[in-house]
Design a protein around this motif. Structure first.
Motif, PDB file in Angstrom:
ATOM      1  N   THR A  78       0.723  -0.674  -0.450  1.00 20.95           N
ATOM      2  CA  THR A  78       0.147  -0.289  -0.066  1.00 20.95           C
ATOM      3  C   THR A  78       1.276   1.152  -0.092  1.00 20.95           C
ATOM      4  OG1 THR A  78      -0.567  -0.342   2.170  1.00 20.95           O
ATOM      5  CG2 THR A  78      -2.068  -1.098   1.050  1.00 20.95           C
ATOM      6  N   THR A  79       2.157   1.020   0.414  1.00 24.00           N
ATOM      7  CA  THR A  79       3.170   2.346   0.533  1.00 24.00           C
ATOM      8  C   THR A  79       4.427   1.488   0.026  1.00 24.00           C
ATOM      9  OG1 THR A  79       3.943   1.800   2.200  1.00 24.00           O
ATOM     10  CG2 THR A  79       2.511   3.351   2.584  1.00 24.00           C
ATOM     11  N   HIS A 108      -0.389  13.290  -6.342  1.00 27.23           N
ATOM     12  CA  HIS A 108      -2.002  13.473  -5.783  1.00 27.23           C
ATOM     13  C   HIS A 108      -2.376  14.324  -6.444  1.00 27.23           C
ATOM     14  CE1 HIS A 108      -4.313  11.935  -2.714  1.00 27.23           C
ATOM     15  NE2 HIS A 108      -5.152  13.460  -2.334  1.00 27.23           N
ATOM     16  N   PHE A 141       5.184   9.741  -0.362  1.00 23.29           N
ATOM     17  CA  PHE A 141       5.760   8.331  -0.155  1.00 23.29           C
ATOM     18  C   PHE A 141       7.045   9.004  -0.994  1.00 23.29           C
ATOM     19  CE2 PHE A 141       2.095   6.251  -2.311  1.00 23.29           C
ATOM     20  CZ  PHE A 141       1.816   6.071  -0.504  1.00 23.29           C
ATOM     21  N   GLN A 283      -7.738   6.145  -4.050  1.00 20.29           N
ATOM     22  CA  GLN A 283      -8.111   5.935  -2.511  1.00 20.29           C
ATOM     23  C   GLN A 283      -9.852   5.796  -3.015  1.00 20.29           C
ATOM     24  OE1 GLN A 283      -5.197   6.511  -1.449  1.00 20.29           O
ATOM     25  NE2 GLN A 283      -4.372   7.759  -3.165  1.00 20.29           N
ATOM     26  N   TRP A 315      -2.972  10.183  -6.543  1.00 23.14           N
ATOM     27  CA  TRP A 315      -2.565   9.043  -6.529  1.00 23.14           C
ATOM     28  C   TRP A 315      -0.886   8.413  -6.361  1.00 23.14           C
ATOM     29  CZ3 TRP A 315       1.519   5.608  -9.617  1.00 23.14           C
ATOM     30  CH2 TRP A 315       0.965   5.715 -10.662  1.00 23.14           C
ATOM     31  N   LYS A 319      -0.921   7.284   0.776  1.00 18.54           N
ATOM     32  CA  LYS A 319      -1.895   7.004   1.962  1.00 18.54           C
ATOM     33  C   LYS A 319      -2.833   6.655   2.342  1.00 18.54           C
ATOM     34  CE  LYS A 319      -2.628   2.165   3.965  1.00 18.54           C
ATOM     35  NZ  LYS A 319      -1.682   1.359   5.393  1.00 18.54           N
ATOM     36  N   THR A 324      -2.973  -1.858  -3.040  1.00 18.07           N
ATOM     37  CA  THR A 324      -1.381  -1.186  -3.439  1.00 18.07           C
ATOM     38  C   THR A 324      -1.361   0.432  -4.067  1.00 18.07           C
ATOM     39  OG1 THR A 324      -1.936  -1.812  -5.409  1.00 18.07           O
ATOM     40  CG2 THR A 324      -1.605  -3.285  -3.274  1.00 18.07           C
ATOM     41  N   TRP A 325      -0.341   1.091  -3.674  1.00 15.88           N
ATOM     42  CA  TRP A 325      -0.372   2.087  -4.173  1.00 15.88           C
ATOM     43  C   TRP A 325      -0.333   2.513  -5.749  1.00 15.88           C
ATOM     44  CZ3 TRP A 325       4.484   4.596  -6.214  1.00 15.88           C
ATOM     45  CH2 TRP A 325       4.621   4.150  -6.751  1.00 15.88           C
ATOM     46  N   THR A 326       0.250   1.184  -6.222  1.00 21.98           N
ATOM     47  CA  THR A 326       0.249   1.151  -8.370  1.00 21.98           C
ATOM     48  C   THR A 326      -0.946   0.521  -8.769  1.00 21.98           C
ATOM     49  OG1 THR A 326       1.618  -0.845  -7.665  1.00 21.98           O
ATOM     50  CG2 THR A 326       2.806   0.791  -7.935  1.00 21.98           C
ATOM     51  N   TRP A 365       6.684   3.558 -11.766  1.00 19.76           N
ATOM     52  CA  TRP A 365       6.145   3.015 -10.520  1.00 19.76           C
ATOM     53  C   TRP A 365       6.552   2.063 -10.179  1.00 19.76           C
ATOM     54  CZ3 TRP A 365       3.224   4.415 -14.589  1.00 19.76           C
ATOM     55  CH2 TRP A 365       2.852   3.505 -15.567  1.00 19.76           C
TER      56      TRP A 365
END
Length: 367
Positions: A78-79, A108, A141, A283, A315, A319, A324-326, A365
Motif C-alpha cells: 500500500t506504500t 496526488h 511517498f 483512494q 495517486w 496512502k 496497493t499504491w500502484t 512506478w
C-alpha cells in the motif's frame, strides 16, 4: 485508579477540544449572511451542499469502523518499499517559461499549470502529511516535492476543488499566499482562506457552472460528486467542484474528487472536446463508491468527457485507502487500452505539454 483514569480522559477531551477550536488548520466558518446567500444555490438544501440527485456517502457505523480499522492493517504494497523518485525542476525554468501550455505534477492532485504566460496552481497540497496534525496521517511517498514551496515564483491563480486536507493544506497556503494573485474556490471555501489571512478581494467563490475570467483565461466551476468538511461536525458546509480551464486555444479539465456519475457526460457536452483531462484515480474502496471512482470508471469518465488525453491523478503520493499504491495506474492503463483512450503517466515533477507523447512512462512506478 478510576479517578486517575477519569482525569486523563477529561484532559484528553479538553486537549482535543482546544486543538479543534484554536488550531488554524480547521479554517473558518460561514456567517449568517453567507448562509442566506448559499440558500440561493440549487446545490444547497437544509443547511448543507448536496450532489446532483442528492447522492450521499452511504456508510453505516460499521462501515466507518471497518474503514478506520483498514487503515491500520498491514496490507502489502500500500506504500512504496522505498521513497518514490521524483524529477526536480528549477525555479528559473519555471519563472522564464513562456511557451506552449505546460503541466508539472506534484503527486496526488497538485499541479502547476503554465499557460499563456501565467502560473496556476491547482489543489496545492504541498506538505508532508494530509491531515490537521502530522500524527493523524501518513507521510508523503517521496522525500521531497519537485520544487520547494519557497522557491516557487509569482503565482497568478490558485484553483481549489474542495476543502479536504489532501487538497487544501494550511501549511502550503501559508507559504504561498503572499505570492498568489487570486484564489478561485467553490462556495464557502473562501472562509478558510480568509481565516488564514487572505483578503476577501483576492478570493472568488463560484457555484457550479459559474465562471471567472483572468485576462484571456476562463475558469469554470463544474459539478463533482463528492463531499466536504475539515471538522467533526461540518460535513458539506462548503461546496466541492471540478474545474474547466479555457484559453483561446485549449480546453483543459480537472476532475477534483468525484464518484462516477452522469455529470462527466454533461460537462463534455457543454464544453465540447477537451484537449487534456486530469482525472481522479486512487483512494477508492467498495465502502465509498459514491465519492471516489475506481480506475475503470476513471477511463470511462474520460470517454464521457470526450477528452483527447487523460492523466490519472489522486495517486502516487499518499496512502488514503487500502489498495496497493500502484493499483490505480495499472488498472486505468489496462482499461484505457481497451477503450482506445490516450493515457499519459508522467513522473512526478516531469514537465510536459499536451502535445507531448514522451510521457508514456508506463513503468516509472515499477522502477
Amino acid at each position: 485508579m478510576l479517578e486517575t483514569l477519569l482525569v486523563l480522559v477529561g484532559l484528553s477531551v479538553m486537549g482535543i477540544a482546544l486543538f479543534m477550536n484554536l488550531s488554524p488548520q480547521f479554517g473558518g466558518k460561514a456567517t449568517e449572511t453567507q448562509l442566506q446567500e448559499f440558500g440561493k444555490s440549487r446545490n444547497y438544501k437544509e443547511g448543507k451542499f448536496i450532489n446532483l440527485g442528492n447522492v450521499k456517502l452511504e456508510m453505516s457505523g460499521g462501515d466507518m469502523l471497518k474503514a478506520i480499522g483498514g487503515m491500520f492493517k498491514s496490507i502489502p504494497n500500500t506504500t512504496p518499499k522505498q521513497p518514490v523518485s521524483i524529477q526536480k525542476i528549477d525555479s528559473v525554468d519555471i519563472a522564464d517559461y513562456n511557451s506552449a501550455t505546460r503541466f508539472i505534477w506534484f503527486g496526488h492532485s497538485a499541479f502547476l499549470v503554465q499557460v499563456n504566460g501565467k502560473n496556476i496552481l491547482i489543489d496545492p497540497m504541498l506538505g508532508d502529511v494530509p491531515a490537521p496534525h502530522p500524527w493523524l496521517g501518513g507521510k508523503r511517498f517521496s522525500r521531497e516535492i519537485p520544487i520547494a514551496i519557497e522557491k516557487l515564483p509569482k503565482i497568478d491563480a490558485v484553483l481549489i476543488s474542495h476543502d479536504h486536507y489532501d487538497h487544501l493544506d494550511y501549511g502550503s497556503i501559508e507559504k504561498i499566499k503572499n505570492k498568489v494573485g487570486h484564489f478561485y474556490t467553490p462556495l464557502g471555501l473562501g472562509n478558510h482562506l480568509m481565516k488564514w489571512g487572505i483578503p476577501k478581494e483576492r478570493i472568488t467563490e463560484l457555484d457550479w457552472w459559474q465562471n471567472a475570467e483572468l485576462d484571456d483565461l476562463t475558469f469554470t466551476s463544474t459539478p463533482a460528486q463528492h463531499f466536504s468538511g475539515r471538522r467533526l461536525f461540518d460535513r458539506d458546509k462548503t461546496l466541492w467542484c471540478s474545474w474547466v480551464i479555457q484559453s483561446p486555444t485549449e480546453n483543459v479539465f480537472f476532475s477534483g474528487d468525484s464518484g462516477y456519475a452522469p455529470h462527466f457526460k454533461e460537462i463534455g457536452e457543454k464544453f465540447g472536446s477537451f484537449d487534456f483531462a486530469m482525472m481522479e484515480c486512487g483512494q477508492y474502496n467498495e465502502l465509498w463508491p459514491e465519492v471516489h471512482m475506481f480506475p475503470e470508471q476513471t477511463a470511462q469518465a474520460g470517454l464521457d468527457l470526450n477528452a483527447k488525453k487523460i492523466m490519472p491523478i489522486h495517486w502516487g503520493a499518499f496512502k488514503l485507502a487500502q489498495h496497493t499504491w500502484t493499483d490505480p495506474v495499472e488498472r486505468v492503463s489496462k482499461k484505457a487500452k481497451e477503450l482506445n483512450i490516450d493515457l499519459i503517466t508522467p513522473k512526478i515533477g516531469e514537465a510536459f505539454t499536451v502535445s507531448d507523447t514522451v510521457t508514456q512512462n508506463t513503468d516509472w512506478w515499477e522502477k
